[in-house]
Design a protein around this motif. Structure first.
Motif, PDB file in Angstrom:
ATOM      1  N   GLU A  23       0.810  -1.226   0.000  1.00 40.96           N
ATOM      2  CA  GLU A  23       0.000   0.000   0.000  1.00 40.96           C
ATOM      3  C   GLU A  23       0.843   1.276   0.000  1.00 40.96           C
ATOM      4  O   GLU A  23       0.365   2.325  -0.409  1.00 40.96           O
ATOM      5  N   PHE A  26       1.078   4.004  -2.876  1.00 39.42           N
ATOM      6  CA  PHE A  26      -0.098   4.793  -3.238  1.00 39.42           C
ATOM      7  C   PHE A  26      -0.163   6.132  -2.519  1.00 39.42           C
ATOM      8  O   PHE A  26      -0.859   7.028  -2.970  1.00 39.42           O
ATOM      9  N   ARG A  27       0.550   6.294  -1.441  1.00 34.41           N
ATOM     10  CA  ARG A  27       0.554   7.567  -0.719  1.00 34.41           C
ATOM     11  C   ARG A  27       1.220   8.682  -1.513  1.00 34.41           C
ATOM     12  O   ARG A  27       0.879   9.851  -1.346  1.00 34.41           O
ATOM     13  N   LEU A  29       2.403   8.075  -5.087  1.00 30.30           N
ATOM     14  CA  LEU A  29       2.551   7.669  -6.479  1.00 30.30           C
ATOM     15  C   LEU A  29       2.312   8.823  -7.449  1.00 30.30           C
ATOM     16  O   LEU A  29       3.089   9.048  -8.383  1.00 30.30           O
ATOM     17  N   ILE A  40      -0.994  -1.188 -12.215  1.00 28.70           N
ATOM     18  CA  ILE A  40      -0.738  -1.943 -10.996  1.00 28.70           C
ATOM     19  C   ILE A  40      -1.067  -3.399 -11.320  1.00 28.70           C
ATOM     20  O   ILE A  40      -2.184  -3.701 -11.751  1.00 28.70           O
ATOM     21  N   LEU A  56      -7.159   0.927  -4.167  1.00 28.37           N
ATOM     22  CA  LEU A  56      -6.148   1.988  -4.163  1.00 28.37           C
ATOM     23  C   LEU A  56      -5.717   2.340  -5.589  1.00 28.37           C
ATOM     24  O   LEU A  56      -5.474   3.523  -5.884  1.00 28.37           O
ATOM     25  N   ALA A  57      -5.637   1.360  -6.458  1.00 25.55           N
ATOM     26  CA  ALA A  57      -5.304   1.630  -7.857  1.00 25.55           C
ATOM     27  C   ALA A  57      -6.373   2.526  -8.490  1.00 25.55           C
ATOM     28  O   ALA A  57      -6.047   3.530  -9.142  1.00 25.55           O
ATOM     29  N   ASN A  60      -6.231   6.116  -7.412  1.00 23.24           N
ATOM     30  CA  ASN A  60      -5.078   6.832  -7.950  1.00 23.24           C
ATOM     31  C   ASN A  60      -5.058   6.840  -9.481  1.00 23.24           C
ATOM     32  O   ASN A  60      -4.023   7.110 -10.083  1.00 23.24           O
ATOM     33  N   CYS A  62      -5.213   4.476 -11.742  1.00 25.48           N
ATOM     34  CA  CYS A  62      -4.294   3.484 -12.303  1.00 25.48           C
ATOM     35  C   CYS A  62      -5.089   2.326 -12.892  1.00 25.48           C
ATOM     36  O   CYS A  62      -6.171   2.004 -12.418  1.00 25.48           O
TER      37      CYS A  62
END
Length: 122
Positions: A23, A26-27, A29, A40, A56-57, A60, A62
């Motif tokens: 993880e 992702f903070r 990226l 990802i 998370l992808a 963001n 992704c």
């Protein structure tokens, strides 16, 4: 590099208590690659870890793809990705580990060799 850079991150989590390692990227990226096309690829993680990584992808912006069991060896992932991207064109390609942090935009960095990076001493 340019805004058309393509970034790949291969994630893997076999124990849910170790999910933080997948993880972390992702903070920051989008700090490092605000305009890049980012893929990802989850490498047969536990289902609950995979669903968190997929979320998370999406958060963001992704692309997300999951590899089912059996997991692919890291070198085979790199080789396969390099081959498929080379067939598609000549845009810059970046591989990132999921357990790193980016503190500035990396899209305009220029490298003289095939591989590059920067080591920050402890």
């Amino acid at each position: 590099m340019s805004a058309s850079v393509q970034v790949f991150v291969l994630t893997y989590c076999r124990k849910i208590e170790l999910l933080y390692g997948s993880e972390l990227i992702f903070r920051t990226l989008r700090v490092g690659f605000p305009n890049a096309r980012i893929s990802i690829v989850d490498n047969a993680s536990l289902p609950e870890a995979r669903s968190r990584i997929a979320a998370l992808a999406r958060e963001n912006d992704c692309e997300f793809r999951g590899i089912e069991e059996p997991a692919i060896d890291h070198d085979r992932f790199l080789e396969g990705t390099l081959a498929s991207v080379a067939e598609a064109g000549d845009e810059p390609l970046v591989f990132l580990d999921p357990d790193l942090c980016l503190w500035e935009n990396c899209e305009d960095l220029e490298f003289e060799g095939l591989m590059a990076g920067r080591m920050v001493e402890a």
